[in-house]
Design a protein around this motif. Structure first.
Motif: not given
Length: 425
Positions: A203-211, A222-234
């Motif tokens: 297993i190799l960690p590959f980081g975090s994000a917040q959608d 309504p919910n979508t497939g995602g309107m934006g994100a950033y990484s890392p999620a501190r």
């Protein structure tokens, strides 16, 4: 070496961009691709649902690695058939891909492996679902069991909303995906995503994000497939990441291997950070979209070597993944009407101007018509930038958005708002 990348969205453009930087790459092919992917790959007319055609293409073009971007071909068993014919593939086989293909499969695995998640019930009829509602307090989460393009989740605040949601599910609105439904306890906390590569054992960690799933500013609509994100999620601290690996990722990998369906690929864990610690919301069996875009912006290594190590069962030989300390943030520019019926055909200009400012514009739902780039889907562009923190990355990304001329499109104006607020404290 020659590589075939399957998919044609923003996630695949980000993967193509990073794969093309590898000194190990000879030729990158992409199917179906998009105008942005065409900058890095040879586009080919290949239907991923036609497994024989994919296999024949791999033979004719000496493909050494197939990278499967979207979830549908994985759930359809394409990876199984490629592996059977001796082709290295990044992505899980059909059985373990049920982690994304069936919400009920994942919940049952969590129960067997004692993985922290919300209480749930699986139901196969509307009457059974109505009866099961009495076992849950409101609000309650109602999910179509199968693949529903990120839209098969309804949070019902009242019993009437729950009944309406069940009507929607069992009336066929989500097709086969809604033939079975999962009712879940509503969890409170902040959401974050964690990514890990695995070849079935290492297993190799590959980081975090917040959608940001809701279509409107302030997480409204309504919910979508995602309107934006950033990484890392501190908010997902190193201590919490260690808990996620030990209590969620590791038992998932070990249980699937022990049950004869080892998982090879990327595990994308959607998490709720509750007062009791991180709990699994759901798994995706591929890089997220738009999370992949921010992860690739931060990844400093050779993606070809890393994905090939996963495909060949050599992940234990790899060192830790190197991700830049800087924050990456992506903004989805969508066509008017999304997430309902998007307006297609709108002409887009200014992409070169945006990229001249230092941003990276990944094509998601675009086409080329008469020499111009036009909207050809719901989520159309992923405007991505980096900075020393979320506030700086956000400012750079929105400056690039404002340089783009897309009159039939829109975007949220608050991507990263939680972290920006925390940084201001």
């Amino acid at each position: 070496m020659n590589i075939l990348l399957l998919g044609g969205g923003g996630r695949e453009h980000a993967l193509a961009w990073k794969l093309a930087q590898s000194p190990r790459l000879s030729t990158l092919y992409a199917a179906p691709g998009n105008p942005g992917i065409a900058q890095h790959a040879n586009l080919v007319d290949l239907d991923a649902t036609d497994h024989r055609a994919v296999l024949d293409f791999c033979t004719r073009h000496s493909i050494a690695l197939v990278v499967i971007g979207p979830e549908a071909p994985l759930v359809d068993g394409l990876a199984d058939n490629l592996r059977t014919m001796g082709v290295a593939v990044f992505g899980p086989d059909k059985k373990p891909a049920q982690l994304e293909g069936s919400k009920g499969f994942t919940k049952d695995l969590c129960q067997r492996a004692n993985i922290p998640t919300a209480a749930y019930q699986r139901v196969t009829s509307k009457d059974g679902a109505i009866a099961a509602l009495d076992d849950f307090t409101l609000p309650v989460v109602i999910k179509a069991d199968g693949l529903a393009a990120g839209k098969g989740v309804i949070i019902a605040e009242t019993r009437e909303e729950a009944l309406d949601a069940l009507d929607t599910m069992f009336s066929g609105a989500f097709g086969k995906a809604g033939e079975e439904v999962v009712l879940e306890e509503f969890m409170t906390g902040e959401e974050a995503s964690f990514f890990a590569l695995t070849d079935g054992s290492a297993i190799l960690p590959f980081g975090s994000a917040q959608d940001h799933k809701r279509v409107g500013d302030g997480d409204t609509g309504p919910n979508t497939g995602g309107m934006g994100a950033y990484s890392p999620a501190r908010v997902l601290t190193p201590e919490l990441e260690a808990q996620v690996i030990e209590r969620i990722i590791k038992p998932t990998v070990e249980t699937l291997a022990a049950e004869g369906m080892p998982y090879s690929g990327v595990l994308y864990a959607g998490l709720m950070l509750t007062e009791e610690g991180p709990k699994l919301i759901e798994y995706n069996a591929r890089f997220g979209d738009p999370e992949c875009q921010v992860l690739m912006m931060r990844f400093d290594g050779d993606l070809v070597e890393l994905l090939l190590a996963v495909a060949e069962g050599r992940l234990a030989e790899q060192g830790p993944v190197t991700l830049a300390d800087r924050t990456a943030l992506t903004i989805v520019m969508a066509a008017n009407g999304y997430p309902g019926t998007p307006e297609k055909g709108g002409v887009i200009g200014g992409i070169e101007v945006a990229e001249a400012q230092g941003a990276r514009v990944f094509h998601a739902g675009t086409a080329e018509k008469d020499g111009a780039i036009v909207a050809n889907g719901g989520r159309v562009l992923n405007v991505t930038a980096s900075g020393a923190n979320v506030g700086e990355a956000q400012a750079a990304a929105y400056a690039a958005v404002d340089a783009i001329d897309f009159p039939t499109g829109f975007c949220r104006r608050d991507i990263g708002w939680r972290e920006v607020a925390r940084e201001a404290q």
